[in-house]
Design a protein around this motif. Sequence first.
Motif, PDB file in Angstrom:
ATOM      1  N   UNK A  49     -69.009  22.839  17.736  1.00 52.32           N
ATOM      2  CA  UNK A  49     -70.380  22.496  17.349  1.00 52.32           C
ATOM      3  C   UNK A  49     -71.189  23.709  16.931  1.00 52.32           C
ATOM      4  N   UNK A  50     -71.028  24.808  17.655  1.00 54.86           N
ATOM      5  CA  UNK A  50     -71.739  26.032  17.313  1.00 54.86           C
ATOM      6  C   UNK A  50     -71.285  26.611  15.990  1.00 54.86           C
ATOM      7  N   UNK A  51     -69.994  26.624  15.772  1.00 56.76           N
ATOM      8  CA  UNK A  51     -69.427  27.159  14.532  1.00 56.76           C
ATOM      9  C   UNK A  51     -69.939  26.368  13.332  1.00 56.76           C
ATOM     10  N   UNK A  52     -69.857  25.056  13.413  1.00 50.93           N
ATOM     11  CA  UNK A  52     -70.272  24.219  12.297  1.00 50.93           C
ATOM     12  C   UNK A  52     -71.789  24.249  12.111  1.00 50.93           C
ATOM     13  N   UNK A  53     -72.546  24.258  13.191  1.00 43.79           N
ATOM     14  CA  UNK A  53     -74.015  24.314  13.096  1.00 43.79           C
ATOM     15  C   UNK A  53     -74.471  25.607  12.435  1.00 43.79           C
ATOM     16  N   UNK A  54     -73.815  26.702  12.796  1.00 38.92           N
ATOM     17  CA  UNK A  54     -74.124  27.993  12.175  1.00 38.92           C
ATOM     18  C   UNK A  54     -73.954  27.894  10.662  1.00 38.92           C
ATOM     19  N   UNK A  55     -72.834  27.295  10.232  1.00 37.89           N
ATOM     20  CA  UNK A  55     -72.569  27.124   8.801  1.00 37.89           C
ATOM     21  C   UNK A  55     -73.646  26.274   8.129  1.00 37.89           C
ATOM     22  N   UNK A  56     -73.947  25.128   8.716  1.00 37.16           N
ATOM     23  CA  UNK A  56     -74.889  24.191   8.109  1.00 37.16           C
ATOM     24  C   UNK A  56     -76.250  24.854   7.904  1.00 37.16           C
ATOM     25  N   UNK A  57     -76.764  25.511   8.935  1.00 36.36           N
ATOM     26  CA  UNK A  57     -78.071  26.170   8.819  1.00 36.36           C
ATOM     27  C   UNK A  57     -78.021  27.285   7.779  1.00 36.36           C
ATOM     28  N   UNK A  58     -76.982  28.082   7.815  1.00 39.49           N
ATOM     29  CA  UNK A  58     -76.858  29.195   6.873  1.00 39.49           C
ATOM     30  C   UNK A  58     -76.799  28.708   5.425  1.00 39.49           C
ATOM     31  N   UNK A  59     -76.011  27.682   5.172  1.00 34.34           N
ATOM     32  CA  UNK A  59     -75.882  27.133   3.819  1.00 34.34           C
ATOM     33  C   UNK A  59     -77.213  26.560   3.353  1.00 34.34           C
ATOM     34  N   UNK A  60     -77.896  25.832   4.228  1.00 33.64           N
ATOM     35  CA  UNK A  60     -79.192  25.262   3.852  1.00 33.64           C
ATOM     36  C   UNK A  60     -80.228  26.346   3.580  1.00 33.64           C
ATOM     37  N   UNK A  61     -80.238  27.387   4.384  1.00 32.32           N
ATOM     38  CA  UNK A  61     -81.184  28.487   4.153  1.00 32.32           C
ATOM     39  C   UNK A  61     -80.901  29.183   2.828  1.00 32.32           C
ATOM     40  N   UNK A  62     -79.625  29.383   2.538  1.00 30.31           N
ATOM     41  CA  UNK A  62     -79.261  30.032   1.270  1.00 30.31           C
ATOM     42  C   UNK A  62     -79.632  29.171   0.062  1.00 30.31           C
ATOM     43  N   UNK A  63     -79.672  27.847   0.263  1.00 28.01           N
ATOM     44  CA  UNK A  63     -80.062  26.959  -0.836  1.00 28.01           C
ATOM     45  C   UNK A  63     -81.571  26.667  -0.791  1.00 28.01           C
ATOM     46  N   UNK A  64     -82.290  27.499  -0.084  1.00 32.36           N
ATOM     47  CA  UNK A  64     -83.756  27.469  -0.023  1.00 32.36           C
ATOM     48  C   UNK A  64     -84.329  26.166   0.526  1.00 32.36           C
ATOM     49  N   UNK A  65     -83.613  25.575   1.475  1.00 32.64           N
ATOM     50  CA  UNK A  65     -84.125  24.389   2.153  1.00 32.64           C
ATOM     51  C   UNK A  65     -84.946  24.844   3.363  1.00 32.64           C
ATOM     52  N   UNK A  66     -86.070  24.190   3.606  1.00 31.67           N
ATOM     53  CA  UNK A  66     -86.984  24.575   4.686  1.00 31.67           C
ATOM     54  C   UNK A  66     -86.569  23.893   5.990  1.00 31.67           C
ATOM     55  N   UNK A  67     -85.501  24.405   6.594  1.00 33.04           N
ATOM     56  CA  UNK A  67     -84.951  23.857   7.832  1.00 33.04           C
ATOM     57  C   UNK A  67     -85.752  24.392   9.011  1.00 33.04           C
ATOM     58  N   UNK A  68     -86.157  23.488   9.908  1.00 31.72           N
ATOM     59  CA  UNK A  68     -86.880  23.918  11.108  1.00 31.72           C
ATOM     60  C   UNK A  68     -86.085  23.650  12.383  1.00 31.72           C
ATOM     61  N   UNK A  69     -85.062  22.786  12.303  1.00 29.27           N
ATOM     62  CA  UNK A  69     -84.218  22.517  13.469  1.00 29.27           C
ATOM     63  C   UNK A  69     -82.895  21.920  13.012  1.00 29.27           C
ATOM     64  N   UNK A  70     -81.874  22.183  13.793  1.00 28.71           N
ATOM     65  CA  UNK A  70     -80.559  21.585  13.552  1.00 28.71           C
ATOM     66  C   UNK A  70     -79.969  21.259  14.918  1.00 28.71           C
ATOM     67  N   UNK A  71     -79.680  20.000  15.127  1.00 30.57           N
ATOM     68  CA  UNK A  71     -79.135  19.513  16.390  1.00 30.57           C
ATOM     69  C   UNK A  71     -77.785  18.870  16.077  1.00 30.57           C
ATOM     70  N   UNK A  72     -76.750  19.263  16.804  1.00 28.22           N
ATOM     71  CA  UNK A  72     -75.420  18.709  16.579  1.00 28.22           C
ATOM     72  C   UNK A  72     -74.951  17.983  17.834  1.00 28.22           C
ATOM     73  N   UNK A  73     -74.672  16.696  17.690  1.00 31.51           N
ATOM     74  CA  UNK A  73     -74.157  15.883  18.785  1.00 31.51           C
ATOM     75  C   UNK A  73     -72.660  15.719  18.562  1.00 31.51           C
ATOM     76  N   UNK A  74     -71.867  16.064  19.569  1.00 32.22           N
ATOM     77  CA  UNK A  74     -70.415  15.972  19.443  1.00 32.22           C
ATOM     78  C   UNK A  74     -69.871  14.919  20.394  1.00 32.22           C
ATOM     79  N   UNK A  75     -68.922  14.156  19.888  1.00 31.53           N
ATOM     80  CA  UNK A  75     -68.230  13.159  20.699  1.00 31.53           C
ATOM     81  C   UNK A  75     -66.741  13.375  20.494  1.00 31.53           C
ATOM     82  N   UNK A  76     -66.017  13.599  21.581  1.00 24.84           N
ATOM     83  CA  UNK A  76     -64.583  13.859  21.467  1.00 24.84           C
ATOM     84  C   UNK A  76     -63.788  12.868  22.302  1.00 24.84           C
TER      85      UNK A  76
END
Length: 140
Positions: A49-76
Amino acid sequence: MKATVDWTGNASFRATSGTGHSVQLDGPPDRGGEDLGPRPMEMLLMGVGGCSSFDVVSILQKSRQDVTACHCELQAERADAVPSVFTSIHLHFVVTGRNLKEKQVERAVSLSADKYCSASIMLAAGGVKISHSHEIRAED
């Protein structure tokens, strides 16, 4: 990359990363644990979850999206027999921000899943079924 794991008694261990960060791991009470920290498989799931969340936020920031929070719920799900490996993991992202574009969030989740998240890609290569979903929430 390096890490150490030291037994601290009963079913408890102190794991230390190569960068000097530590976390207490513990087994379940029915196996001698004292509930002093997450189980090792929980840490593995949180790492995905941490690895993927890091990617998602980073990609969105690089594409100039105004992200204020990212929450990842995992079910295994895990196999019933030993070794009780993960058989499937679902990651659901709740991304909050101002004027977020659906296509950009979808792209960020896809890029993490298919190209960047080493943890989930490694597990998928080992036979774990990995799935993703997302939702967008507007910042108030």
